[in-house]
Motif scaffolding. Structure first.
Motif, PDB file in Angstrom:
ATOM      1  N   LEU A  47     -24.229  11.377-101.534  1.00 17.93           N
ATOM      2  CA  LEU A  47     -25.020  11.216-100.047  1.00 17.93           C
ATOM      3  C   LEU A  47     -24.608  12.110 -98.965  1.00 17.93           C
ATOM      4  O   LEU A  47     -23.398  11.804 -98.520  1.00 17.93           O
ATOM      5  N   PRO A  48     -25.819  12.595 -98.265  1.00 16.63           N
ATOM      6  CA  PRO A  48     -25.068  13.401 -97.001  1.00 16.63           C
ATOM      7  C   PRO A  48     -25.289  12.288 -95.733  1.00 16.63           C
ATOM      8  O   PRO A  48     -25.003  12.980 -94.672  1.00 16.63           O
ATOM      9  N   PHE A  49     -25.234  11.043 -95.795  1.00 18.05           N
ATOM     10  CA  PHE A  49     -25.121  10.016 -94.694  1.00 18.05           C
ATOM     11  C   PHE A  49     -24.440   8.877 -95.136  1.00 18.05           C
ATOM     12  O   PHE A  49     -24.391   8.483 -96.268  1.00 18.05           O
ATOM     13  N   LYS A  50     -23.897   8.070 -94.236  1.00 14.65           N
ATOM     14  CA  LYS A  50     -23.535   6.736 -94.421  1.00 14.65           C
ATOM     15  C   LYS A  50     -24.846   5.677 -94.646  1.00 14.65           C
ATOM     16  O   LYS A  50     -25.570   6.052 -93.775  1.00 14.65           O
ATOM     17  N   ILE A  51     -24.779   4.781 -95.456  1.00 17.09           N
ATOM     18  CA  ILE A  51     -25.717   3.917 -95.583  1.00 17.09           C
ATOM     19  C   ILE A  51     -25.647   2.912 -94.520  1.00 17.09           C
ATOM     20  O   ILE A  51     -24.617   2.038 -94.432  1.00 17.09           O
ATOM     21  N   ALA A  52     -26.910   2.573 -93.587  1.00 23.18           N
ATOM     22  CA  ALA A  52     -27.217   1.552 -92.807  1.00 23.18           C
ATOM     23  C   ALA A  52     -28.031   0.440 -93.263  1.00 23.18           C
ATOM     24  O   ALA A  52     -27.841  -0.543 -92.973  1.00 23.18           O
ATOM     25  N   ARG A  53     -28.827   0.789 -94.271  1.00 21.76           N
ATOM     26  CA  ARG A  53     -29.994  -0.033 -94.437  1.00 21.76           C
ATOM     27  C   ARG A  53     -30.430   0.449 -96.064  1.00 21.76           C
ATOM     28  O   ARG A  53     -30.465   1.427 -96.874  1.00 21.76           O
ATOM     29  N   GLU A  60     -31.044  10.146-110.922  1.00 20.36           N
ATOM     30  CA  GLU A  60     -31.492  11.355-110.272  1.00 20.36           C
ATOM     31  C   GLU A  60     -32.538  10.540-108.927  1.00 20.36           C
ATOM     32  O   GLU A  60     -33.198   9.722-109.245  1.00 20.36           O
ATOM     33  N   GLY A  61     -32.121  11.092-107.785  1.00 23.63           N
ATOM     34  CA  GLY A  61     -32.744  10.725-106.630  1.00 23.63           C
ATOM     35  C   GLY A  61     -33.182  11.703-105.671  1.00 23.63           C
ATOM     36  O   GLY A  61     -32.750  12.767-105.924  1.00 23.63           O
ATOM     37  N   LEU A  62     -34.041  11.307-104.710  1.00 25.99           N
ATOM     38  CA  LEU A  62     -34.762  12.419-103.832  1.00 25.99           C
ATOM     39  C   LEU A  62     -34.188  12.249-102.168  1.00 25.99           C
ATOM     40  O   LEU A  62     -34.367  11.016-101.797  1.00 25.99           O
ATOM     41  N   TYR A  63     -33.570  13.256-101.809  1.00 29.09           N
ATOM     42  CA  TYR A  63     -33.075  13.180-100.461  1.00 29.09           C
ATOM     43  C   TYR A  63     -34.232  13.442 -99.451  1.00 29.09           C
ATOM     44  O   TYR A  63     -34.872  14.586 -99.715  1.00 29.09           O
ATOM     45  N   ILE A  64     -34.419  12.645 -98.558  1.00 28.63           N
ATOM     46  CA  ILE A  64     -35.664  13.131 -97.535  1.00 28.63           C
ATOM     47  C   ILE A  64     -34.941  12.924 -96.437  1.00 28.63           C
ATOM     48  O   ILE A  64     -34.840  11.873 -95.689  1.00 28.63           O
ATOM     49  N   PRO A  65     -35.007  14.306 -95.602  1.00 29.02           N
ATOM     50  CA  PRO A  65     -34.473  14.445 -94.255  1.00 29.02           C
ATOM     51  C   PRO A  65     -35.610  13.828 -93.291  1.00 29.02           C
ATOM     52  O   PRO A  65     -36.505  13.539 -93.507  1.00 29.02           O
ATOM     53  N   LYS A  66     -35.136  13.739 -91.792  1.00 29.16           N
ATOM     54  CA  LYS A  66     -36.243  13.211 -90.856  1.00 29.16           C
ATOM     55  C   LYS A  66     -37.234  14.247 -90.840  1.00 29.16           C
ATOM     56  O   LYS A  66     -37.154  15.443 -91.147  1.00 29.16           O
ATOM     57  N   MET A  67     -38.305  13.699 -90.294  1.00 29.66           N
ATOM     58  CA  MET A  67     -39.448  14.289 -89.806  1.00 29.66           C
ATOM     59  C   MET A  67     -40.223  15.056 -91.020  1.00 29.66           C
ATOM     60  O   MET A  67     -40.693  16.023 -91.215  1.00 29.66           O
ATOM     61  N   TYR A  68     -40.297  14.305 -92.198  1.00 28.50           N
ATOM     62  CA  TYR A  68     -41.119  14.678 -93.415  1.00 28.50           C
ATOM     63  C   TYR A  68     -42.106  13.482 -93.709  1.00 28.50           C
ATOM     64  O   TYR A  68     -41.814  12.267 -93.738  1.00 28.50           O
ATOM     65  N   ASN A  71     -43.965  -2.470-113.699  1.00 25.08           N
ATOM     66  CA  ASN A  71     -42.627  -2.843-113.479  1.00 25.08           C
ATOM     67  C   ASN A  71     -41.591  -1.765-112.809  1.00 25.08           C
ATOM     68  O   ASN A  71     -40.347  -1.783-113.191  1.00 25.08           O
ATOM     69  N   SER A  72     -42.289  -0.511-112.088  1.00 21.09           N
ATOM     70  CA  SER A  72     -41.391   0.352-111.428  1.00 21.09           C
ATOM     71  C   SER A  72     -40.583  -0.471-110.164  1.00 21.09           C
ATOM     72  O   SER A  72     -41.118  -1.402-109.637  1.00 21.09           O
ATOM     73  N   LEU A  73     -39.273   0.034-109.996  1.00 23.14           N
ATOM     74  CA  LEU A  73     -38.547  -0.262-108.893  1.00 23.14           C
ATOM     75  C   LEU A  73     -37.996   0.663-108.204  1.00 23.14           C
ATOM     76  O   LEU A  73     -37.163   1.712-108.894  1.00 23.14           O
ATOM     77  N   ALA A  74     -38.393   1.078-107.003  1.00 21.40           N
ATOM     78  CA  ALA A  74     -37.899   2.031-106.124  1.00 21.40           C
ATOM     79  C   ALA A  74     -36.806   1.445-105.125  1.00 21.40           C
ATOM     80  O   ALA A  74     -36.954   0.709-104.186  1.00 21.40           O
ATOM     81  N   LEU A  75     -35.584   2.052-105.190  1.00 19.33           N
ATOM     82  CA  LEU A  75     -34.515   1.668-104.206  1.00 19.33           C
ATOM     83  C   LEU A  75     -34.360   2.855-103.242  1.00 19.33           C
ATOM     84  O   LEU A  75     -34.432   3.870-103.354  1.00 19.33           O
ATOM     85  N   ILE A  76     -34.188   2.442-102.177  1.00 20.86           N
ATOM     86  CA  ILE A  76     -34.312   3.277-100.868  1.00 20.86           C
ATOM     87  C   ILE A  76     -33.152   2.993-100.110  1.00 20.86           C
ATOM     88  O   ILE A  76     -32.900   1.790 -99.889  1.00 20.86           O
ATOM     89  N   VAL A  77     -32.286   3.845 -99.715  1.00 20.51           N
ATOM     90  CA  VAL A  77     -31.063   3.734 -98.673  1.00 20.51           C
ATOM     91  C   VAL A  77     -31.534   4.822 -97.586  1.00 20.51           C
ATOM     92  O   VAL A  77     -32.026   5.678 -97.795  1.00 20.51           O
ATOM     93  N   SER A  78     -31.088   4.260 -96.472  1.00 23.24           N
ATOM     94  CA  SER A  78     -31.232   5.337 -95.239  1.00 23.24           C
ATOM     95  C   SER A  78     -30.017   4.958 -94.240  1.00 23.24           C
ATOM     96  O   SER A  78     -29.172   4.146 -94.326  1.00 23.24           O
ATOM     97  N   GLN A  91     -32.921   9.303 -92.053  1.00 31.83           N
ATOM     98  CA  GLN A  91     -33.079  10.184 -93.315  1.00 31.83           C
ATOM     99  C   GLN A  91     -33.012   9.147 -94.587  1.00 31.83           C
ATOM    100  O   GLN A  91     -32.453   7.995 -94.262  1.00 31.83           O
ATOM    101  N   GLU A  92     -33.512   9.355 -95.702  1.00 31.25           N
ATOM    102  CA  GLU A  92     -33.627   8.510 -96.710  1.00 31.25           C
ATOM    103  C   GLU A  92     -33.145   9.156 -98.104  1.00 31.25           C
ATOM    104  O   GLU A  92     -33.318  10.463 -98.157  1.00 31.25           O
ATOM    105  N   PHE A  93     -32.671   8.122 -99.076  1.00 29.96           N
ATOM    106  CA  PHE A  93     -32.431   8.858-100.502  1.00 29.96           C
ATOM    107  C   PHE A  93     -33.096   7.667-101.283  1.00 29.96           C
ATOM    108  O   PHE A  93     -32.957   6.438-101.213  1.00 29.96           O
ATOM    109  N   ILE A  94     -33.884   8.088-102.138  1.00 30.85           N
ATOM    110  CA  ILE A  94     -34.867   7.244-103.021  1.00 30.85           C
ATOM    111  C   ILE A  94     -34.600   7.384-104.615  1.00 30.85           C
ATOM    112  O   ILE A  94     -34.582   8.840-104.980  1.00 30.85           O
ATOM    113  N   VAL A  95     -34.297   6.562-105.251  1.00 38.46           N
ATOM    114  CA  VAL A  95     -34.107   6.476-106.724  1.00 38.46           C
ATOM    115  C   VAL A  95     -35.033   5.568-107.448  1.00 38.46           C
ATOM    116  O   VAL A  95     -35.265   4.195-106.884  1.00 38.46           O
ATOM    117  N   ALA A  96     -35.627   5.767-108.478  1.00 36.10           N
ATOM    118  CA  ALA A  96     -36.372   5.111-109.350  1.00 36.10           C
ATOM    119  C   ALA A  96     -35.402   4.240-110.361  1.00 36.10           C
ATOM    120  O   ALA A  96     -34.984   5.040-111.439  1.00 36.10           O
TER     121      ALA A  96
END
Length: 135
Positions: free
Chosen positions: A30-36, A88-96, A106-113, A58-63
């Motif tokens: 991850l390019p950032f420290k997790i706060a949430r 595999e996860g998706l990195y999303i920068p700010k302003m997208y 039964n999908s489960l999306a994990l998001i860290v920001s 910024q966020e990182f999302i994993v299924a």
């Protein structure tokens, strides 16, 4: 590592006959420290989540389970990522602008920001987002 454009990140996959293990950490994946950390689940068929942008977050999302699509918009172009692998996860920068849709059963999306929840960081109007993004 590109911190300005959304991109898929492959996570370590430790194979074991007792069950596989994957992980992510800062700064190796991850390019950032997790706060949430939060997760989205039990999404009814046909529903979408998201439909907003963040001014700074910024966020990182994993299924973790199942699959779903993430549709992103940079103010001019739209991109679609299908997540269906827990390594595999998706990195999303700010302003997208982002929308999560097409959830499988039964999908489960994990998001860290990188930030704690802040209602003022959300942009919830697409036209306002395009104005902020494109000047």
């Amino acid at each position: 590592m590109n911190h300005t454009r959304p991109h898929l990140l492959s996570l370590p996959k430790i194979l074991d006959k007792r069950g596989n293990l994957s992980f992510f950490e800062h700064p190796n994946q991850l390019p950032f420290k997790i706060a949430r950390t939060y997760w989205i689940y039990d999404v009814p068929g046909g529903e979408a989540r998201g439909s907003h942008a963040f001014k700074e977050q910024q966020e990182f999302i994993v299924a973790l389970s199942g699959s779903f699509d993430i549709v992103l918009n940079d103010g001019e172009n739209e991109f679609k990522f299908s997540l269906n692998r827990s390594y595999e996860g998706l990195y999303i920068p700010k302003m997208y602008w982002r929308s999560l849709e097409n959830f499988s059963t039964n999908s489960l999306a994990l998001i860290v920001s990188d930030r704690s929840f802040d209602a003022d960081d959300y942009v919830r109007d697409f036209e306002q987002f395009k104005t902020l993004k494109n000047g």
